[in-house]
Design an enzyme around this catalytic site. Sequence first.
Site, PDB file in Angstrom:
ATOM      1  N   GLU A   1       0.621  -1.146  -0.132  1.00 18.89           N
ATOM      2  CA  GLU A   1      -0.076  -0.055  -0.144  1.00 18.89           C
ATOM      3  C   GLU A   1       0.956   1.149   0.054  1.00 18.89           C
ATOM      4  OE1 GLU A   1      -2.507   0.388   3.412  1.00 18.89           O
ATOM      5  OE2 GLU A   1      -0.932  -0.064   5.006  1.00 18.89           O
TER       6      GLU A   1
ATOM      7  N   LYS B   1      18.099 -12.671 -16.719  1.00 20.65           N
ATOM      8  CA  LYS B   1      18.304 -13.972 -15.878  1.00 20.65           C
ATOM      9  C   LYS B   1      17.699 -15.105 -16.128  1.00 20.65           C
ATOM     10  CE  LYS B   1      20.127 -10.977 -11.958  1.00 20.65           C
ATOM     11  NZ  LYS B   1      20.054  -9.662 -12.760  1.00 20.65           N
TER      12      LYS B   1
END
Length: 609
Positions: free
Chosen positions: A311, A405
């Site tokens: 939040e 990656k």
Amino acid sequence: MPYNKRLPLLMLLDSIIVFSAIFFGYFLLDPIMKTYTMPSLWVSSITLLISHHLFATIYRMYQNAWEYASIRELLAIVKAVTFSMLTTAIIQLIVFQHANIRVLAITWMMHVILIGGSRFSWRVYRDRFITPNPDKKRTLIVGAGSAGTMVVRQLLKNTETDLYPIAFVDDDPTKTKLQMYGVEVKGMIQDIPKLVVKLKVENIVIAIPSLTKSELNRIYEESAKTKAKTKIMPSIEDLVSGKISVNQFRDVQVEDLLGREPVELDITSISGEITGKTVLVTGAGGSIGSEICRQLCKFYPKQLLLLGHGENSIYTIDMELRKFYQDEIELIPLIADVQDQGRIFEIMGKYLPDVVYHAAAHKHVPLMEYNPIEAVKNNIFGTKNVAEAAHTFGVASFVMVSTDKAVNPPNIMGATKRFAEMIVQNLAKESTTKFVAVRFGNVLGSRGSVIPLFKKQIAAGGPVTVTHPEMTRYFMTIPEASRLVLQAGALARGGEVFVLNMGDPVKIVDLARNLITLSGYTEEEIGIEFSGIRPGEKLFEELLNDNEVQKKQVFPKIFIGKAEPIDKQKLYKVMETLLDLDSEEIKEIIIEIANTKISEKSKLSKAGA
């Protein structure tokens, strides 16, 4: 002096000059005043006075700050004087049927000299006799072009700055020995180290906005040989936008040295995808997600849905964007977890976005090695939830933010991202939604970047820890990566894995050394220690493996990698069993899938049986 006090003084001074100049002109041509009548003299004088003040007002001669006068202000004087003379000549022709051209020519010359002299005298006095504060730092300006000249001018006139320019350096040989505002070009960039010693320079200011990154690196390398502190002038964008003034310099950042030349985006294609549309960004509070939101706002979508699990981060980006776009864009902050399938479908069904940028993911390599189940839940099942919801509700384009990656991954983070790419690629085969993935390497300044960590270590007095002396990574700035993600989304046809050209890989130890120097220290003061490769790390990152043949470049710095997914049925069959396995089994299977080593006899087949 306040304007209301300066105006009457300037008008009085000009009135005295106007009257005395025309009388002197008449006297010079006819000392005993036989030729000219007093009515002619007085009519000419009054006309000249009135017209001068009129044109002086038009050309804003009374509004200029004359202590900073330049050629522009001199031209204003010439225009005002010339038009006032022409007006007087016309009145003389109308009233007396002839014009005293010789008198007016002499008067014109005297006006320019006397009025111009009265204005420029204060600047001459200021530059000549108001000596610099001896406490100011002796500063070398790199670049004697228009930007460097502007910097010197601002430093000389600004009494509050602590920098005082004493010399230029410039690689243009035609500028050597020239002076701008009394500051001489003393040499070229290669001469910086010896000039710093010779002139006792304390600060170096780089004032060349058009510098390429390689040129900036060269200047910095020469500056780093000295003990002077190196600063750089603001970008042209910041100057033009008024965010910052020309004399508000900043330290050279490692991002300046590692960044690349910006790519001009295809604004039309991106605008067609974004402008007036509803756009959803997952992971909107993260480093990449929040920057994608900033870049999207420049294209004015109708609605921007800011979706994230945290939040505080969503609140922060929501407040930032509302400050600038509240009246133009409907911003909707949404707290949701991509792992929550019901919530994701609810949001997608309610707002029916046209475009989705999926940036939500767990990205920390060593941390995910300790928490493989969470990596699977977030990166694989979270992506599956968002992608399937996009397919179900007819989203036009879905762009997944991936990573280098995902290529030949030895770690769970990269493997789960490659797995997520394959989910997206398989959906693209059967959906009207254009599903694509975009791969890039490390981004400078992101939360997971080594740069913030190095800065904290330097601030604490060191040492800076590097895992291995040969460790290399690709780097890109957050804004550049985000802009190219938008461009790749506009290029999407469905099923592509776009690969961003990351430039040349950078050794992490060299990055650490640059940061130490930029922070004003030496390696003797802030040491470097090698801590060893962490779980899941590779020495060298790749953008494509040997099987992913790189196709032609489809846009500057954007390529398409031929990354083939495994069969959807096998993929989804494995997903059904993943969460029932332990961490080690999950790692083994996910990494095997990511490296596409699939066979009927493999452990993958057994796990899915």
